[in-house]
Design a protein around this motif. Sequence first.
Motif, PDB file in Angstrom:
ATOM      1  N   GLU A 187       3.120  74.714  55.878  1.00 45.11           N
ATOM      2  CA  GLU A 187       3.102  76.124  56.091  1.00 45.11           C
ATOM      3  C   GLU A 187       3.861  76.778  54.832  1.00 45.11           C
ATOM      4  O   GLU A 187       3.549  77.846  54.154  1.00 45.11           O
ATOM      5  CB  GLU A 187       4.351  76.547  57.502  1.00 45.11           C
ATOM      6  CG  GLU A 187       3.348  76.274  58.392  1.00 45.11           C
ATOM      7  CD  GLU A 187       3.130  74.622  59.056  1.00 45.11           C
ATOM      8  OE1 GLU A 187       2.431  74.269  59.779  1.00 45.11           O
ATOM      9  OE2 GLU A 187       3.917  74.078  58.295  1.00 45.11           O
ATOM     10  N   ALA A 188       5.207  76.203  54.486  1.00 42.42           N
ATOM     11  CA  ALA A 188       5.673  76.792  53.291  1.00 42.42           C
ATOM     12  C   ALA A 188       4.955  76.447  52.050  1.00 42.42           C
ATOM     13  O   ALA A 188       5.296  77.384  51.021  1.00 42.42           O
ATOM     14  CB  ALA A 188       7.330  75.892  53.118  1.00 42.42           C
ATOM     15  N   SER A 189       4.410  75.553  51.871  1.00 45.04           N
ATOM     16  CA  SER A 189       3.795  75.317  50.606  1.00 45.04           C
ATOM     17  C   SER A 189       2.382  76.138  50.495  1.00 45.04           C
ATOM     18  O   SER A 189       2.121  76.332  49.292  1.00 45.04           O
ATOM     19  CB  SER A 189       3.267  73.803  50.460  1.00 45.04           C
ATOM     20  OG  SER A 189       2.217  73.488  51.317  1.00 45.04           O
ATOM     21  N   HIS A 190       2.143  76.716  51.367  1.00 46.42           N
ATOM     22  CA  HIS A 190       1.112  77.602  51.391  1.00 46.42           C
ATOM     23  C   HIS A 190       1.276  79.198  51.635  1.00 46.42           C
ATOM     24  O   HIS A 190       0.479  79.836  51.988  1.00 46.42           O
ATOM     25  CB  HIS A 190       0.168  77.356  52.442  1.00 46.42           C
ATOM     26  CG  HIS A 190      -1.051  75.990  52.104  1.00 46.42           C
ATOM     27  ND1 HIS A 190      -0.203  74.666  52.298  1.00 46.42           N
ATOM     28  CD2 HIS A 190      -2.026  75.923  51.737  1.00 46.42           C
ATOM     29  CE1 HIS A 190      -1.031  73.865  51.789  1.00 46.42           C
ATOM     30  NE2 HIS A 190      -2.145  74.372  51.409  1.00 46.42           N
ATOM     31  N   ASP A 191       2.495  79.524  51.544  1.00 47.24           N
ATOM     32  CA  ASP A 191       3.089  80.921  51.518  1.00 47.24           C
ATOM     33  C   ASP A 191       3.855  81.260  50.235  1.00 47.24           C
ATOM     34  O   ASP A 191       5.019  81.030  50.111  1.00 47.24           O
ATOM     35  CB  ASP A 191       3.874  81.122  52.765  1.00 47.24           C
ATOM     36  CG  ASP A 191       4.417  82.611  53.065  1.00 47.24           C
ATOM     37  OD1 ASP A 191       3.800  83.302  52.186  1.00 47.24           O
ATOM     38  OD2 ASP A 191       5.273  82.670  54.020  1.00 47.24           O
ATOM     39  N   SER A 193       4.359  84.107  49.244  1.00 47.98           N
ATOM     40  CA  SER A 193       4.970  85.419  49.265  1.00 47.98           C
ATOM     41  C   SER A 193       6.545  85.463  49.308  1.00 47.98           C
ATOM     42  O   SER A 193       7.445  86.525  48.956  1.00 47.98           O
ATOM     43  CB  SER A 193       4.728  86.314  50.730  1.00 47.98           C
ATOM     44  OG  SER A 193       5.208  85.605  51.579  1.00 47.98           O
ATOM     45  N   LYS A 194       7.142  84.388  49.471  1.00 47.58           N
ATOM     46  CA  LYS A 194       8.598  84.199  49.400  1.00 47.58           C
ATOM     47  C   LYS A 194       9.331  82.963  48.787  1.00 47.58           C
ATOM     48  O   LYS A 194       8.064  82.045  48.798  1.00 47.58           O
ATOM     49  CB  LYS A 194       9.246  84.508  50.962  1.00 47.58           C
ATOM     50  CG  LYS A 194       8.590  83.590  52.039  1.00 47.58           C
ATOM     51  CD  LYS A 194       9.406  83.680  53.323  1.00 47.58           C
ATOM     52  CE  LYS A 194       8.809  82.812  54.285  1.00 47.58           C
ATOM     53  NZ  LYS A 194       7.585  82.989  54.574  1.00 47.58           N
ATOM     54  N   ASN A 196      10.138  79.268  48.763  1.00 50.79           N
ATOM     55  CA  ASN A 196       9.978  78.105  49.445  1.00 50.79           C
ATOM     56  C   ASN A 196      11.202  77.621  50.076  1.00 50.79           C
ATOM     57  O   ASN A 196      12.167  77.020  49.428  1.00 50.79           O
ATOM     58  CB  ASN A 196       9.252  77.033  48.661  1.00 50.79           C
ATOM     59  CG  ASN A 196       8.628  76.002  49.461  1.00 50.79           C
ATOM     60  OD1 ASN A 196       9.423  75.416  50.354  1.00 50.79           O
ATOM     61  ND2 ASN A 196       7.426  75.689  49.273  1.00 50.79           N
ATOM     62  N   ASP A 236       1.360  74.061  45.738  1.00 55.34           N
ATOM     63  CA  ASP A 236       2.493  74.938  45.392  1.00 55.34           C
ATOM     64  C   ASP A 236       3.215  74.527  43.973  1.00 55.34           C
ATOM     65  O   ASP A 236       4.368  74.808  43.944  1.00 55.34           O
ATOM     66  CB  ASP A 236       3.623  74.988  46.434  1.00 55.34           C
ATOM     67  CG  ASP A 236       3.890  73.447  46.853  1.00 55.34           C
ATOM     68  OD1 ASP A 236       3.548  72.372  46.117  1.00 55.34           O
ATOM     69  OD2 ASP A 236       4.702  73.324  47.983  1.00 55.34           O
ATOM     70  N   GLN A 239       4.632  77.613  42.098  1.00 61.98           N
ATOM     71  CA  GLN A 239       5.942  77.995  42.906  1.00 61.98           C
ATOM     72  C   GLN A 239       7.282  77.135  42.647  1.00 61.98           C
ATOM     73  O   GLN A 239       8.347  77.515  42.311  1.00 61.98           O
ATOM     74  CB  GLN A 239       5.741  78.315  44.250  1.00 61.98           C
ATOM     75  CG  GLN A 239       6.804  78.820  45.051  1.00 61.98           C
ATOM     76  CD  GLN A 239       7.118  80.260  44.688  1.00 61.98           C
ATOM     77  OE1 GLN A 239       6.304  81.153  44.451  1.00 61.98           O
ATOM     78  NE2 GLN A 239       8.285  80.791  44.829  1.00 61.98           N
TER      79      GLN A 239
END
Length: 262
Positions: A187-191, A193-194, A196, A236, A239
Amino acid sequence: MSESMSTAYTPDRAAELKENIVSVQEEIDAVAGSSKPRLVPISKIKPASDIKALYDAGYRHFGENYIQEMVDKAAVLPDDIKWHFVGALQSNKSKLAASVPNLYLLETLSSQKVADLLQKSLPSDRSSKLNVFLQVNTSGEDSKSGLSPLSPSSASSSSDLVDLAIHVIEHCPSLNLLGLMTIGSFEASHDPSKPNPDFETLKNTRQELAKVLQERGVKGAKTEEELELSMGMSADFVQAVKEGSNSVRVGTRIFGERPKKQ
């Protein structure tokens, strides 16, 4: 020799791989600033010929997830490749890993038992120490390997991560504690917007680990700036570089989708 261990590649495949890896490198360079993160192509379940094509294009760092596959590929590919092992290393496979003379970095160390077995098994005539990253389970998922991260409150007390770091530094002269590694949550690696949270946790863990090692007067311990962070994969890595990763592990973006391992 099996087809997967042949090092012969077609011009078309070589051009495709080169185009892919150049694209990834350009994305890294665009956000890296003055730092030069290491790009490690993860070639698991891909033929040795793919690695040879990128080797011939000038690349030297490659990562594998399965120990026998790495051993087999290392035997047929040039010996100046710097292999990274990024899969879980079972203690009964430690001797096999130590037998690869150009294993450059074990990215997933998480137990004193494996550290001791590597120390015992590494040949005395090895040209350099085996670099290791300690794997940190930053997301706390049961499905992920690794040690619990550190926080300011936990670092001062005993923790498996601190204990392992000190053990490697003080009792494993053939190993070099190079830094920390994490595989973050999906989830974190595919968001994007903020920031990680897994990357933040790994950075904080590095800070606390360096602080504890200094406070305890551990000779030979690296500073926070000297400890590397391995974080970021195909989804990711940009990022991760933005947030200070020193090493990114990229597979599908370079080699394409993988078949299921039989």
